[in-house]
Design a protein around this motif. Structure first.
Motif, PDB file in Angstrom:
ATOM      1  N   MET A  42     -23.049  27.335 -13.318  1.00 13.32           N
ATOM      2  CA  MET A  42     -22.532  25.795 -13.800  1.00 13.32           C
ATOM      3  C   MET A  42     -21.447  25.687 -12.926  1.00 13.32           C
ATOM      4  O   MET A  42     -20.412  26.705 -12.495  1.00 13.32           O
ATOM      5  N   TYR A  43     -21.291  24.282 -12.177  1.00 13.71           N
ATOM      6  CA  TYR A  43     -20.173  24.321 -11.419  1.00 13.71           C
ATOM      7  C   TYR A  43     -19.701  22.857 -11.416  1.00 13.71           C
ATOM      8  O   TYR A  43     -20.481  22.033 -12.077  1.00 13.71           O
ATOM      9  N   PHE A  44     -18.542  22.508 -10.921  1.00 16.13           N
ATOM     10  CA  PHE A  44     -18.007  20.878 -11.109  1.00 16.13           C
ATOM     11  C   PHE A  44     -18.327  20.512  -9.878  1.00 16.13           C
ATOM     12  O   PHE A  44     -17.966  20.838  -8.768  1.00 16.13           O
ATOM     13  N   LYS A  45     -18.828  19.350  -9.928  1.00 16.04           N
ATOM     14  CA  LYS A  45     -18.765  18.069  -8.697  1.00 16.04           C
ATOM     15  C   LYS A  45     -17.661  17.380  -8.712  1.00 16.04           C
ATOM     16  O   LYS A  45     -17.037  16.822  -9.422  1.00 16.04           O
ATOM     17  N   GLN A  46     -16.933  17.646  -7.616  1.00 21.29           N
ATOM     18  CA  GLN A  46     -15.686  17.133  -7.149  1.00 21.29           C
ATOM     19  C   GLN A  46     -15.537  15.507  -7.002  1.00 21.29           C
ATOM     20  O   GLN A  46     -16.472  14.950  -6.286  1.00 21.29           O
ATOM     21  N   LYS A  47     -14.977  14.838  -7.858  1.00 21.27           N
ATOM     22  CA  LYS A  47     -14.969  13.457  -7.868  1.00 21.27           C
ATOM     23  C   LYS A  47     -13.602  12.882  -7.985  1.00 21.27           C
ATOM     24  O   LYS A  47     -12.599  13.683  -8.643  1.00 21.27           O
ATOM     25  N   ILE A  48     -13.201  11.828  -7.746  1.00 23.76           N
ATOM     26  CA  ILE A  48     -11.610  11.372  -8.115  1.00 23.76           C
ATOM     27  C   ILE A  48     -11.477  10.720  -9.271  1.00 23.76           C
ATOM     28  O   ILE A  48     -12.536  10.608 -10.135  1.00 23.76           O
ATOM     29  N   SER A  49     -10.361  10.933  -9.802  1.00 23.03           N
ATOM     30  CA  SER A  49     -10.077  10.673 -11.244  1.00 23.03           C
ATOM     31  C   SER A  49      -9.707   9.005 -11.445  1.00 23.03           C
ATOM     32  O   SER A  49      -9.584   8.405 -10.468  1.00 23.03           O
ATOM     33  N   PRO A  50      -9.911   8.381 -12.810  1.00 21.79           N
ATOM     34  CA  PRO A  50      -9.585   6.999 -12.847  1.00 21.79           C
ATOM     35  C   PRO A  50      -8.128   6.651 -12.196  1.00 21.79           C
ATOM     36  O   PRO A  50      -8.044   5.577 -11.494  1.00 21.79           O
ATOM     37  N   GLY A  51      -7.128   7.492 -12.293  1.00 19.25           N
ATOM     38  CA  GLY A  51      -5.872   7.292 -11.711  1.00 19.25           C
ATOM     39  C   GLY A  51      -5.697   7.402 -10.190  1.00 19.25           C
ATOM     40  O   GLY A  51      -5.269   6.639  -9.539  1.00 19.25           O
ATOM     41  N   GLY A  52      -6.346   8.310  -9.710  1.00 22.02           N
ATOM     42  CA  GLY A  52      -6.699   8.305  -8.366  1.00 22.02           C
ATOM     43  C   GLY A  52      -7.414   7.109  -7.408  1.00 22.02           C
ATOM     44  O   GLY A  52      -7.094   6.679  -6.682  1.00 22.02           O
ATOM     45  N   HIS A  53      -8.315   6.564  -8.351  1.00 18.32           N
ATOM     46  CA  HIS A  53      -9.048   5.528  -7.975  1.00 18.32           C
ATOM     47  C   HIS A  53      -8.059   4.349  -7.881  1.00 18.32           C
ATOM     48  O   HIS A  53      -8.079   3.541  -6.890  1.00 18.32           O
ATOM     49  N   TRP A  54      -7.141   4.104  -8.849  1.00 19.57           N
ATOM     50  CA  TRP A  54      -6.236   2.910  -8.909  1.00 19.57           C
ATOM     51  C   TRP A  54      -4.863   3.098  -7.983  1.00 19.57           C
ATOM     52  O   TRP A  54      -4.429   2.431  -7.332  1.00 19.57           O
ATOM     53  N   MET A  55      -4.629   4.588  -7.559  1.00 14.65           N
ATOM     54  CA  MET A  55      -3.478   5.127  -6.645  1.00 14.65           C
ATOM     55  C   MET A  55      -4.264   4.373  -5.262  1.00 14.65           C
ATOM     56  O   MET A  55      -3.494   4.088  -4.489  1.00 14.65           O
ATOM     57  N   HIS A  56      -5.371   4.611  -4.950  1.00 17.79           N
ATOM     58  CA  HIS A  56      -6.066   4.201  -3.651  1.00 17.79           C
ATOM     59  C   HIS A  56      -6.011   2.821  -3.609  1.00 17.79           C
ATOM     60  O   HIS A  56      -5.902   2.174  -2.514  1.00 17.79           O
ATOM     61  N   ILE A  57      -6.200   2.125  -4.720  1.00 17.99           N
ATOM     62  CA  ILE A  57      -6.285   0.432  -4.639  1.00 17.99           C
ATOM     63  C   ILE A  57      -4.971   0.023  -4.321  1.00 17.99           C
ATOM     64  O   ILE A  57      -4.701  -0.907  -3.540  1.00 17.99           O
ATOM     65  N   ALA A  58      -4.090   0.735  -5.095  1.00 17.85           N
ATOM     66  CA  ALA A  58      -2.554   0.428  -4.672  1.00 17.85           C
ATOM     67  C   ALA A  58      -2.106   0.854  -3.107  1.00 17.85           C
ATOM     68  O   ALA A  58      -1.333  -0.089  -2.593  1.00 17.85           O
ATOM     69  N   CYS A  59      -2.563   1.850  -2.684  1.00 18.87           N
ATOM     70  CA  CYS A  59      -2.461   2.319  -1.308  1.00 18.87           C
ATOM     71  C   CYS A  59      -2.940   0.976  -0.450  1.00 18.87           C
ATOM     72  O   CYS A  59      -2.138   0.414   0.554  1.00 18.87           O
ATOM     73  N   GLN A  60      -4.007   0.486  -0.619  1.00 15.71           N
ATOM     74  CA  GLN A  60      -4.475  -0.579   0.127  1.00 15.71           C
ATOM     75  C   GLN A  60      -3.629  -1.878   0.089  1.00 15.71           C
ATOM     76  O   GLN A  60      -3.496  -2.670   1.048  1.00 15.71           O
ATOM     77  N   ALA A  61      -3.261  -2.119  -1.249  1.00 13.53           N
ATOM     78  CA  ALA A  61      -2.604  -3.374  -1.330  1.00 13.53           C
ATOM     79  C   ALA A  61      -1.112  -3.391  -0.829  1.00 13.53           C
ATOM     80  O   ALA A  61      -0.910  -4.405  -0.223  1.00 13.53           O
ATOM     81  N   THR A  62      -0.618  -2.008  -0.707  1.00 17.47           N
ATOM     82  CA  THR A  62       0.655  -2.089  -0.169  1.00 17.47           C
ATOM     83  C   THR A  62       0.740  -2.252   1.335  1.00 17.47           C
ATOM     84  O   THR A  62       1.547  -2.630   2.017  1.00 17.47           O
ATOM     85  N   GLU A  63      -0.349  -1.690   1.830  1.00 20.59           N
ATOM     86  CA  GLU A  63      -0.830  -1.714   3.354  1.00 20.59           C
ATOM     87  C   GLU A  63      -0.821  -3.206   3.740  1.00 20.59           C
ATOM     88  O   GLU A  63      -0.276  -3.693   4.984  1.00 20.59           O
ATOM     89  N   ASP A  64      -1.383  -4.146   2.939  1.00 24.87           N
ATOM     90  CA  ASP A  64      -1.386  -5.375   3.212  1.00 24.87           C
ATOM     91  C   ASP A  64      -0.254  -6.244   2.611  1.00 24.87           C
ATOM     92  O   ASP A  64       0.025  -7.389   3.342  1.00 24.87           O
ATOM     93  N   MET A  65       0.725  -5.977   1.911  1.00 24.29           N
ATOM     94  CA  MET A  65       1.710  -6.477   1.552  1.00 24.29           C
ATOM     95  C   MET A  65       2.849  -6.623   2.592  1.00 24.29           C
ATOM     96  O   MET A  65       3.066  -5.856   3.356  1.00 24.29           O
ATOM     97  N   GLN A  66       3.894  -7.809   2.544  1.00 20.95           N
ATOM     98  CA  GLN A  66       4.803  -7.775   3.538  1.00 20.95           C
ATOM     99  C   GLN A  66       6.043  -6.946   2.516  1.00 20.95           C
ATOM    100  O   GLN A  66       6.163  -6.978   1.515  1.00 20.95           O
ATOM    101  N   GLY A  67       6.671  -6.429   3.589  1.00 24.66           N
ATOM    102  CA  GLY A  67       7.997  -5.468   2.919  1.00 24.66           C
ATOM    103  C   GLY A  67       8.133  -4.358   3.578  1.00 24.66           C
ATOM    104  O   GLY A  67       7.345  -4.022   4.442  1.00 24.66           O
ATOM    105  N   SER A  68       9.461  -3.803   3.061  1.00 25.32           N
ATOM    106  CA  SER A  68       9.796  -2.519   4.057  1.00 25.32           C
ATOM    107  C   SER A  68       9.011  -1.220   3.174  1.00 25.32           C
ATOM    108  O   SER A  68       8.335  -1.358   2.304  1.00 25.32           O
ATOM    109  N   THR A  69       8.856  -0.209   4.028  1.00 29.92           N
ATOM    110  CA  THR A  69       8.370   1.060   3.495  1.00 29.92           C
ATOM    111  C   THR A  69       9.060   1.445   2.086  1.00 29.92           C
ATOM    112  O   THR A  69       8.175   1.802   1.285  1.00 29.92           O
ATOM    113  N   SER A  70      10.266   1.330   1.912  1.00 33.09           N
ATOM    114  CA  SER A  70      10.951   1.380   0.679  1.00 33.09           C
ATOM    115  C   SER A  70      10.229   0.594  -0.596  1.00 33.09           C
ATOM    116  O   SER A  70       9.970   1.284  -1.491  1.00 33.09           O
TER     117      SER A  70
END
Length: 441
Positions: free
Chosen positions: A271-299
């Motif tokens: 038996m082994y585990f199939k590697q997949k992203i977590s629910p939190g990881g999925h939303w952090m990915h969405i957040a990354c994409q949104a911050t790339e599109d937003m206006q504002g400083s890196t901070s």
């Protein structure tokens, strides 16, 4: 040891070449513009390979992103520290007036220093950090500014890690484990792996913003019953009928939002585990994409990431409190016992009680924070699951994505409707509370 070894050679190279070193701030700013995304994607890769459970993954994202924010917030004078706003977080180091700093570099060091202490694959984070340090040096940075920035990032990380050690995480394993009983309505391990209950004591961790794990308790599930015609029987029947009548789009939705990093695969006696992203990881990915599109400083962008990660972490603490308070049987177990012994869900049933839906709570919390900070009409194409063999999906808003993530649990056959609907409300309340109680400016 590898971390310090890598830094030694990067610093040595800078010292030896300092007479020729230029400080190219424009090129550096261009490089670090997507630094937050690079760091979180790199951290996600390690979290996935380490097969961390969803609650543990949310904790890792939160501490790393808080450290990153606290080191970079000085880039914009109006940004406030989260010290005094987050439970138990006292004053943090501040830059010295007589020293020069490049705060995005300090942020990257703080983020990766914290992250590597919270994962198993330390080398993966160390390599991420070493690569960033080398690239920044290659672009061109004043040697003294470099040293000051690295030292400041290390100081922030040290204080954040000390705070993290006091949250109850290391004490939880000494607490009683989940016990399986003869109670027919109580959760029990499910096929194919029949794994033990995941994180039964997660509610003992110190929340980041919530007053307690019980603050936004969604209320208990429907009273358990084995009898036909009862409300609970009808809720189980809805899951059964829904899965049997799924169309292609509903199956795609279920699989897209599966986000179960603990899916077990059995081949023969292995038996082994199939590697997949977590629910939190999925939303952090969405957040990354949104911050790339937003206006504002890196901070400011790092502030968004910290806020989302905090909401996710508190969402799991809150959700897990009710899960192990009600200890409700999963649809798969109930349906096989009382409706159809041959029925299988679309998704593999996770190894923890049913009520409420973790993905619904997490999605509601993250979407609420992102709506507040980015906007309610942000349309996007979500490519999070592409590396795991699934196509992109389009959304009109964060909340539409959250609602689809929630209903995916019914399509997947792993939750009853009340856990989905109450969980989404629970998450929205948590997200709103986070936004009311932490102020970045």
């Amino acid at each position: 040891m590898k971390k310090h070894f890598s830094r030694f050679y990067v610093l040595l190279f800078i010292v030896l070449s300092s007479c020729q070193q230029k400080h190219d701030k424009q090129a550096l700013d261009l490089y670090v513009e997507k630094g937050t995304t690079k760091l979180n994607h790199g951290l996600t890769d390690v979290i996935v390979s380490d097969i961390f459970t969803p609650p543990v993954a949310s904790r890792i994202y939160a501490y790393a992103n808080i450290a990153g924010y606290e080191a970079i917030r000085f880039q914009k004078k109006s940004l406030k520290s989260l010290a005094g706003q987050l439970n138990g977080l006292g004053p943090l180091p501040v830059p010295l007036a007589d020293k020069s700093y490049y705060f995005p570099l300090a942020s990257m060091v703080a983020f990766t220093d914290v992250a590597q202490e919270l994962v198993f694959n330390r080398e993966g984070i160390q390599e991420l950090q070493a690569g960033i340090l080398a690239e920044i040096q290659e672009i061109g940075i004043d040697s003294q500014t470099y040293r000051n920035s690295v030292a400041f990032g290390e100081a922030i990380a040290e204080r954040i890690l000390k705070w993290a050690k006091e949250d109850g995480y290391n004490k939880r394993t000494a607490l009683p484990r989940y016990s399986v009983t003869e109670d027919h309505g109580r959760w029990r391990p499910t096929p194919p792996g029949y794994m033990d209950a995941i994180e039964p004591n997660w509610n003992t961790l110190r929340p980041f913003v919530l007053d307690s794990a019980q603050q936004f308790d969604p209320g208990p599930p429907t009273d358990f019953s084995e009898k036909e015609g009862t409300i609970f029987y009808e809720e189980a029947t809805e899951v059964y009928a829904t899965v049997k009548g799924l169309n292609e789009e509903q199956v795609a939705i279920a699989k897209f939002w599966d986000c179960n990093p603990n899916v077990s695969v059995t081949q023969g006696h292995v038996m082994y585990f199939k590697q997949k992203i977590s629910p939190g990881g999925h939303w952090m990915h969405i957040a990354c994409q949104a911050t790339e599109d937003m206006q504002g400083s890196t901070s400011e962008k790092q502030g968004v990431m910290a806020s989302v990660s905090i909401a996710l972490a508190d969402a799991f603490i809150s959700c897990w409190d009710q899960k192990y308070k009600s200890n409700l049987i999963r649809p798969e177990t109930y349906i096989n016992a009382y409706i159809d012994p041959e029925w299988d869900p679309v998704l593999q049933t996770p190894a923890f009680p049913e009520h409420t839906s973790g993905h619904s709570v997490a999605s509601g919390a993250a979407a609420t924070v992102l709506t507040e900070l980015i906007g309610g009409q942000y349309a996007f194409i979500d490519s999070t699951e592409v590396p795991y063999g699934l196509p992109k999906r389009k959304y009109r808003s964060f909340m539409q994505a959250a609602e689809e993530a929630a209903i995916s649990r019914l399509y997947g056959g792993i939750h009853y409707r009340p856990a989905i609907e109450k969980g989404l409300v629970q998450g929205k309340r948590i997200g709103a509370f986070v936004m009311e109680n932490i102020k970045l400016e």
